[in-house]
Motif scaffolding. Structure first.
Motif, PDB file in Angstrom:
ATOM      1  N   GLN A  33      28.595 -28.897  10.370  1.00  0.00           N
ATOM      2  CA  GLN A  33      27.989 -27.929   9.441  1.00  0.00           C
ATOM      3  C   GLN A  33      27.978 -28.451   8.004  1.00  0.00           C
ATOM      4  O   GLN A  33      27.767 -27.702   7.068  1.00  0.00           O
ATOM      5  CB  GLN A  33      28.747 -26.598   9.507  1.00  0.00           C
ATOM      6  CG  GLN A  33      28.441 -25.810  10.764  1.00  0.00           C
ATOM      7  CD  GLN A  33      29.140 -24.471  10.747  1.00  0.00           C
ATOM      8  OE1 GLN A  33      30.160 -24.280  11.404  1.00  0.00           O
ATOM      9  NE2 GLN A  33      28.611 -23.541   9.970  1.00  0.00           N
ATOM     10  N   ALA A  36      22.630 -32.227   7.265  1.00  0.00           N
ATOM     11  CA  ALA A  36      21.404 -32.050   8.037  1.00  0.00           C
ATOM     12  C   ALA A  36      20.740 -33.410   8.213  1.00  0.00           C
ATOM     13  O   ALA A  36      20.983 -34.336   7.434  1.00  0.00           O
ATOM     14  CB  ALA A  36      20.449 -31.099   7.321  1.00  0.00           C
ATOM     15  N   PHE A  71      18.215 -26.250  17.298  1.00  0.00           N
ATOM     16  CA  PHE A  71      18.157 -26.762  15.928  1.00  0.00           C
ATOM     17  C   PHE A  71      17.597 -25.692  14.992  1.00  0.00           C
ATOM     18  O   PHE A  71      16.821 -24.823  15.415  1.00  0.00           O
ATOM     19  CB  PHE A  71      17.278 -28.015  15.854  1.00  0.00           C
ATOM     20  CG  PHE A  71      17.943 -29.228  16.444  1.00  0.00           C
ATOM     21  CD1 PHE A  71      18.644 -30.116  15.628  1.00  0.00           C
ATOM     22  CD2 PHE A  71      17.884 -29.479  17.807  1.00  0.00           C
ATOM     23  CE1 PHE A  71      19.271 -31.226  16.174  1.00  0.00           C
ATOM     24  CE2 PHE A  71      18.511 -30.588  18.360  1.00  0.00           C
ATOM     25  CZ  PHE A  71      19.202 -31.460  17.540  1.00  0.00           C
ATOM     26  N   THR A  72      18.005 -25.775  13.724  1.00  0.00           N
ATOM     27  CA  THR A  72      17.454 -24.914  12.692  1.00  0.00           C
ATOM     28  C   THR A  72      16.715 -25.795  11.700  1.00  0.00           C
ATOM     29  O   THR A  72      17.319 -26.704  11.125  1.00  0.00           O
ATOM     30  CB  THR A  72      18.589 -24.160  11.948  1.00  0.00           C
ATOM     31  OG1 THR A  72      19.367 -23.444  12.909  1.00  0.00           O
ATOM     32  CG2 THR A  72      18.022 -23.188  10.929  1.00  0.00           C
ATOM     33  N   ILE A  74      15.236 -26.351   8.226  1.00  0.00           N
ATOM     34  CA  ILE A  74      15.468 -25.741   6.906  1.00  0.00           C
ATOM     35  C   ILE A  74      14.634 -26.448   5.844  1.00  0.00           C
ATOM     36  O   ILE A  74      14.168 -27.576   6.045  1.00  0.00           O
ATOM     37  CB  ILE A  74      16.965 -25.790   6.523  1.00  0.00           C
ATOM     38  CG1 ILE A  74      17.484 -27.242   6.463  1.00  0.00           C
ATOM     39  CG2 ILE A  74      17.795 -24.968   7.503  1.00  0.00           C
ATOM     40  CD1 ILE A  74      18.874 -27.384   5.899  1.00  0.00           C
ATOM     41  N   LEU A  79      19.164 -27.784   1.939  1.00  0.00           N
ATOM     42  CA  LEU A  79      20.116 -28.882   2.148  1.00  0.00           C
ATOM     43  C   LEU A  79      20.704 -29.332   0.811  1.00  0.00           C
ATOM     44  O   LEU A  79      21.915 -29.549   0.686  1.00  0.00           O
ATOM     45  CB  LEU A  79      19.412 -30.056   2.852  1.00  0.00           C
ATOM     46  CG  LEU A  79      20.188 -31.376   2.895  1.00  0.00           C
ATOM     47  CD1 LEU A  79      21.510 -31.230   3.647  1.00  0.00           C
ATOM     48  CD2 LEU A  79      19.341 -32.480   3.537  1.00  0.00           C
ATOM     49  N   LEU A  89      26.082 -25.396   6.397  1.00  0.00           N
ATOM     50  CA  LEU A  89      24.737 -25.144   6.922  1.00  0.00           C
ATOM     51  C   LEU A  89      24.889 -24.798   8.400  1.00  0.00           C
ATOM     52  O   LEU A  89      25.954 -25.020   8.982  1.00  0.00           O
ATOM     53  CB  LEU A  89      23.881 -26.409   6.789  1.00  0.00           C
ATOM     54  CG  LEU A  89      23.442 -26.789   5.384  1.00  0.00           C
ATOM     55  CD1 LEU A  89      22.969 -28.233   5.350  1.00  0.00           C
ATOM     56  CD2 LEU A  89      22.325 -25.855   4.913  1.00  0.00           C
ATOM     57  N   ALA A  90      23.814 -24.284   9.000  1.00  0.00           N
ATOM     58  CA  ALA A  90      23.848 -24.067  10.450  1.00  0.00           C
ATOM     59  C   ALA A  90      24.075 -25.407  11.143  1.00  0.00           C
ATOM     60  O   ALA A  90      23.552 -26.439  10.703  1.00  0.00           O
ATOM     61  CB  ALA A  90      22.527 -23.461  10.902  1.00  0.00           C
ATOM     62  N   LYS A  92      23.363 -28.339  13.528  1.00  0.00           N
ATOM     63  CA  LYS A  92      22.074 -28.906  13.937  1.00  0.00           C
ATOM     64  C   LYS A  92      20.921 -28.446  13.030  1.00  0.00           C
ATOM     65  O   LYS A  92      19.929 -27.893  13.491  1.00  0.00           O
ATOM     66  CB  LYS A  92      21.779 -28.583  15.415  1.00  0.00           C
ATOM     67  CG  LYS A  92      22.831 -29.160  16.352  1.00  0.00           C
ATOM     68  CD  LYS A  92      22.318 -29.354  17.753  1.00  0.00           C
ATOM     69  CE  LYS A  92      22.513 -28.143  18.615  1.00  0.00           C
ATOM     70  NZ  LYS A  92      22.206 -28.408  20.043  1.00  0.00           N
ATOM     71  N   SER A  93      21.125 -28.650  11.728  1.00  0.00           N
ATOM     72  CA  SER A  93      20.048 -28.378  10.775  1.00  0.00           C
ATOM     73  C   SER A  93      19.185 -29.619  10.601  1.00  0.00           C
ATOM     74  O   SER A  93      19.699 -30.743  10.569  1.00  0.00           O
ATOM     75  CB  SER A  93      20.617 -27.962   9.413  1.00  0.00           C
ATOM     76  OG  SER A  93      21.156 -26.653   9.481  1.00  0.00           O
TER      77      SER A  93
END
Ligand SMILES: [Zn+2]
Length: 364
Positions: A33, A36, A71-72, A74, A79, A89-90, A92-93
């Motif tokens: 997290q 990304a 995945f997200t 963004i 980022l 971050l989520a 798997k961004s």
């Protein structure tokens, strides 16, 4: 009396407890997290040059993969905020970027991205647009995409090799020329699209410490073309990206990159990728947070020279150095290691750029 001394003690304890909670929370943010993966595309086309293209079918497959595997996608700015503030971050961004502004992105990639609801950033150079090259987007198209949520950002005025000094140019003249180039580009994008993200993708991925310093002073973010996952340990004027095209469009190798993690670099000895004065075999020393890494699993590669074992000099520091001179033009050192906890790969790359011995530059 009792109350008088107890009260400050209690508030001190509260502050300590709050600090401890904060410290623990920050420390327990898992590595997945803390960053990304940024993907770098050029063409999405059946007819573009294979080395810089994916087909629309491949592009759709890749977007579907992101959707199906949790995945997200963004915005780049999300980022950047997470890196600046060291916030999570989520897991798997992913950030999606396109360089150069080819017409096929508007025609082929944009409809797929709109269908998936994925945001993206387009890096454009001004001159090819103004000259009206047939395969580049025009300002009307870029303004329409901007209106639909695309971020339009800076890729220099004429897609120049920014770090390469002209013959007879002083360092001061060079910086004045390059900074003017970047500011004119930013102003032109603002005039046509209403956007100014102060975000630069270096043409050819070439940068140096002097340019990075100027960009940081002006509040610019910058992205290179060295591979790796971006995150808390990344410098904001050298964010790494994974190119997706040709041989790198293959889903099995791409999925490893999409899952990669920001290498937890705490310190490195060299910050200027521009090599000088015959120092063509730079020795890079890296200090890491080794909490989630087995040191015997760290693997490094030198572009054109193959695998190279890192030389460990302490529990958490190693060096890596080319055995042969790096050639004129661009080179990379890459290092990867699997996460003990998840098996996903920490991925780091250092870019280098060097002139020929006589100070001239190759045209690639
Ligand atoms: Zn480019």
């Amino acid at each position: 009396m009792f109350k008088n001394w107890l009260s400050p003690l209690l508030s001190a304890l509260c502050v300590l407890a709050a600090f401890d909670l904060w410290a623990n929370e920050s420390h327990t943010i898992p590595p997945e997290q803390r960053g990304a993966v940024i993907l770098q595309y050029h063409h999405v086309s059946d007819t573009g040059p294979r080395s810089t293209s994916v087909t629309p079918a491949e592009f759709r497959q890749q977007m579907q993969y992101l959707k199906d595997n949790g995945f997200t996608v963004i915005q780049l700015s999300a980022l950047v905020d997470a890196i600046r503030q060291q916030t999570p971050l989520a897991n798997k961004s992913v950030v999606i970027t396109f360089d150069d502004g080819y017409q096929d992105i508007a025609a082929n990639a944009h409809p797929i991205l709109a269908e998936f609801g994925f945001p993206y950033t387009l890096f454009v150079a001004i001159e090819p647009i103004e000259k009206g090259y047939r395969n580049m987007m025009d300002w009307a198209t870029l303004a329409a995409l901007a209106k639909e949520g695309a971020e339009i950002a800076n890729h220099s005025y004429g897609h120049e090799y920014l770090v390469r000094m002209s013959a007879g140019e002083t360092a001061t003249q060079w910086l004045a020329r390059v900074s003017d180039n970047i500011e004119r580009t930013e102003a032109t994008i603002l005039a046509h699209t209403g956007q100014s993200h102060k975000t630069l993708a270096y043409p050819y991925g070439e940068y140096n410490a002097d340019l990075q310093e100027w960009l940081a002073q002006q509040g610019y973010i910058a992205l290179g073309q060295q591979s790796g996952a971006a995150g808390w340990s990344s410098g904001l004027t050298a964010l790494p990206r994974f190119p997706v095209a040709g041989p790198y469009a293959d889903m099995s190798s791409l999925s490893v990159k999409m899952h990669s993690l920001n290498m937890p670099v705490e310190q490195q000895n060299i910050h200027d990728p521009l090599l000088k004065d015959g120092q063509w075999r730079p020795q890079l020393q890296i200090t890491l947070d080794m909490t989630d890494i087995h040191r015997h699993q760290m693997m490094c590669f030198i572009q054109g020279q193959g695998a190279k074992a890192p030389q460990w000099i302490s529990e958490n520091s190693f060096t890596i150095q080319a055995e042969l001179d790096l050639p004129p033009g661009r080179s990379r050192y890459n290092c990867t290691a699997p996460s003990k906890a998840t098996g996903r790969y920490y991925w780091f790359s250092q870019a280098w750029v060097r002139p020929r011995d006589d100070g001239s530059w190759p045209t690639h």
